[in-house]
Design a protein around this motif. Structure first.
Motif, short mmCIF file in Angstrom:
data_model
loop_
_atom_site.label_atom_id
_atom_site.label_comp_id
_atom_site.label_asym_id
_atom_site.label_seq_id
_atom_site.Cartn_x
_atom_site.Cartn_y
_atom_site.Cartn_z
N LEU A 51 97.40 132.14 86.04
CA LEU A 51 97.31 132.71 84.69
C LEU A 51 95.94 133.32 84.44
CD1 LEU A 51 99.23 129.94 82.73
CD2 LEU A 51 100.06 132.23 83.34
N LYS A 52 94.87 132.67 84.92
CA LYS A 52 93.52 133.21 84.77
C LYS A 52 93.37 134.52 85.53
CE LYS A 52 91.22 128.78 84.08
NZ LYS A 52 90.29 127.80 84.61
N VAL A 53 93.90 134.56 86.75
CA VAL A 53 93.84 135.78 87.57
C VAL A 53 94.60 136.91 86.87
CG1 VAL A 53 94.58 136.83 89.74
CG2 VAL A 53 93.50 134.58 89.76
N ALA A 54 95.77 136.62 86.36
CA ALA A 54 96.58 137.63 85.67
C ALA A 54 95.84 138.22 84.47
CB ALA A 54 97.92 137.03 85.24
N VAL A 55 95.23 137.38 83.67
CA VAL A 55 94.48 137.85 82.50
C VAL A 55 93.30 138.71 82.93
CG1 VAL A 55 92.99 137.08 80.61
CG2 VAL A 55 95.20 135.98 80.97
N GLU A 56 92.60 138.29 83.96
CA GLU A 56 91.44 139.04 84.46
C GLU A 56 91.86 140.41 85.00
OE1 GLU A 56 87.42 139.57 84.84
OE2 GLU A 56 88.43 137.85 83.95
N ILE A 57 92.96 140.45 85.72
CA ILE A 57 93.47 141.73 86.24
C ILE A 57 93.84 142.65 85.08
CG2 ILE A 57 95.44 142.79 87.43
CD1 ILE A 57 95.28 140.42 89.40
N GLU A 58 94.52 142.10 84.09
CA GLU A 58 94.90 142.91 82.92
C GLU A 58 93.66 143.50 82.25
OE1 GLU A 58 97.51 142.63 78.83
OE2 GLU A 58 96.78 140.78 79.75
N LYS A 59 92.66 142.69 82.01
CA LYS A 59 91.43 143.14 81.34
C LYS A 59 90.72 144.24 82.13
CE LYS A 59 90.00 138.71 79.47
NZ LYS A 59 88.90 137.77 79.53
N ARG A 60 90.61 144.04 83.43
CA ARG A 60 89.77 144.92 84.24
C ARG A 60 90.46 146.18 84.72
NH1 ARG A 60 86.45 142.16 88.67
NH2 ARG A 60 85.57 144.22 88.60
N PHE A 61 91.79 146.18 84.86
CA PHE A 61 92.43 147.29 85.54
C PHE A 61 93.50 148.03 84.76
CE2 PHE A 61 90.99 144.41 88.94
CZ PHE A 61 90.10 145.27 89.56
N PHE A 62 94.26 147.37 83.90
CA PHE A 62 95.45 148.00 83.34
C PHE A 62 95.16 149.16 82.39
CE2 PHE A 62 98.78 144.43 84.05
CZ PHE A 62 98.65 144.61 85.41
N SER A 63 94.00 149.24 81.81
CA SER A 63 93.75 150.37 80.92
C SER A 63 93.51 151.66 81.70
CB SER A 63 92.57 150.08 80.00
OG SER A 63 91.39 149.87 80.76
N ASN A 64 93.13 151.55 82.98
CA ASN A 64 92.83 152.75 83.78
C ASN A 64 93.73 152.95 84.99
OD1 ASN A 64 90.51 153.56 82.24
ND2 ASN A 64 89.48 151.80 83.12
N TYR A 65 94.49 151.94 85.37
CA TYR A 65 95.29 152.02 86.59
C TYR A 65 96.71 151.53 86.33
CZ TYR A 65 90.65 152.21 88.66
OH TYR A 65 89.36 152.55 88.96
N ALA A 66 97.66 152.06 87.10
CA ALA A 66 99.02 151.54 87.06
C ALA A 66 99.01 150.17 87.71
CB ALA A 66 99.96 152.47 87.82
N GLY A 67 99.82 149.28 87.24
CA GLY A 67 99.83 147.96 87.86
C GLY A 67 100.89 147.06 87.28
N ILE A 68 101.24 146.06 88.06
CA ILE A 68 102.17 145.03 87.64
C ILE A 68 101.65 143.70 88.17
CG2 ILE A 68 104.51 144.10 87.95
CD1 ILE A 68 105.50 146.92 88.37
N VAL A 69 101.76 142.67 87.38
CA VAL A 69 101.44 141.32 87.84
C VAL A 69 102.72 140.52 87.80
CG1 VAL A 69 100.20 139.19 87.32
CG2 VAL A 69 99.04 141.38 87.05
N TYR A 70 103.07 139.91 88.92
CA TYR A 70 104.23 139.02 88.99
C TYR A 70 103.72 137.59 89.08
CZ TYR A 70 106.79 143.19 90.46
OH TYR A 70 107.34 144.43 90.52
N LEU A 71 104.23 136.73 88.25
CA LEU A 71 103.94 135.31 88.34
C LEU A 71 105.25 134.61 88.67
CD1 LEU A 71 101.71 134.90 85.17
CD2 LEU A 71 100.96 135.07 87.54
N GLN A 72 105.28 133.92 89.78
CA GLN A 72 106.51 133.23 90.15
C GLN A 72 106.20 131.98 90.94
OE1 GLN A 72 108.06 136.56 92.52
NE2 GLN A 72 108.35 135.09 94.17
N ASP A 73 107.11 131.02 90.87
CA ASP A 73 106.97 129.80 91.65
C ASP A 73 107.16 130.14 93.12
OD1 ASP A 73 106.57 128.22 89.43
OD2 ASP A 73 108.71 127.79 89.20
N ALA A 74 106.46 129.43 93.98
CA ALA A 74 106.60 129.62 95.42
C ALA A 74 106.66 128.26 96.08
CB ALA A 74 105.42 130.41 95.97
N GLU A 75 107.47 128.16 97.09
CA GLU A 75 107.54 126.95 97.88
C GLU A 75 106.95 127.27 99.25
OE1 GLU A 75 110.99 123.98 99.55
OE2 GLU A 75 111.32 125.04 97.67
#
Length: 86
Positions: A51-75
């Motif tokens: 969640l911290k990484v996702a918020v940081e990516i949104e703050k730093r990149f999404f206003s100037n770059y295309a992007g998607i963040v996926y958060l999902q469980d992994a085994e």
């Protein structure tokens, strides 16, 4: 740098291409200088850090770059390798 601010030790970067809202994006063959223009970054971490990484990516990149963040469980087969409990 994003990695040091979010304390992520391991990651994978893949060249990607595709088509979306901003048109067709091509992966580049040999030009390392342009390698980071179209990438997918994979990070396997605990939910709280994800969640911290996702918020940081949104703050730093999404206003100037295309992007998607996926958060999902992994085994994972070797949880100790990623600092996770078995």
């Amino acid at each position: 740098m994003l990695r040091s601010r979010t304390k992520t030790d391991s990651y994978t970067v893949d060249r990607v291409c595709g088509k979306g809202e901003r048109g067709i994006r091509f992966g580049l063959e040999d030009d390392f200088a342009d390698f980071l223009t179209n990438v997918r970054i994979t990070i396997l971490v605990k939910e709280e850090l994800a969640l911290k990484v996702a918020v940081e990516i949104e703050k730093r990149f999404f206003s100037n770059y295309a992007g998607i963040v996926y958060l999902q469980d992994a085994e994972v087969l070797r949880p100790q390798k990623f600092g996770l409990e078995p």
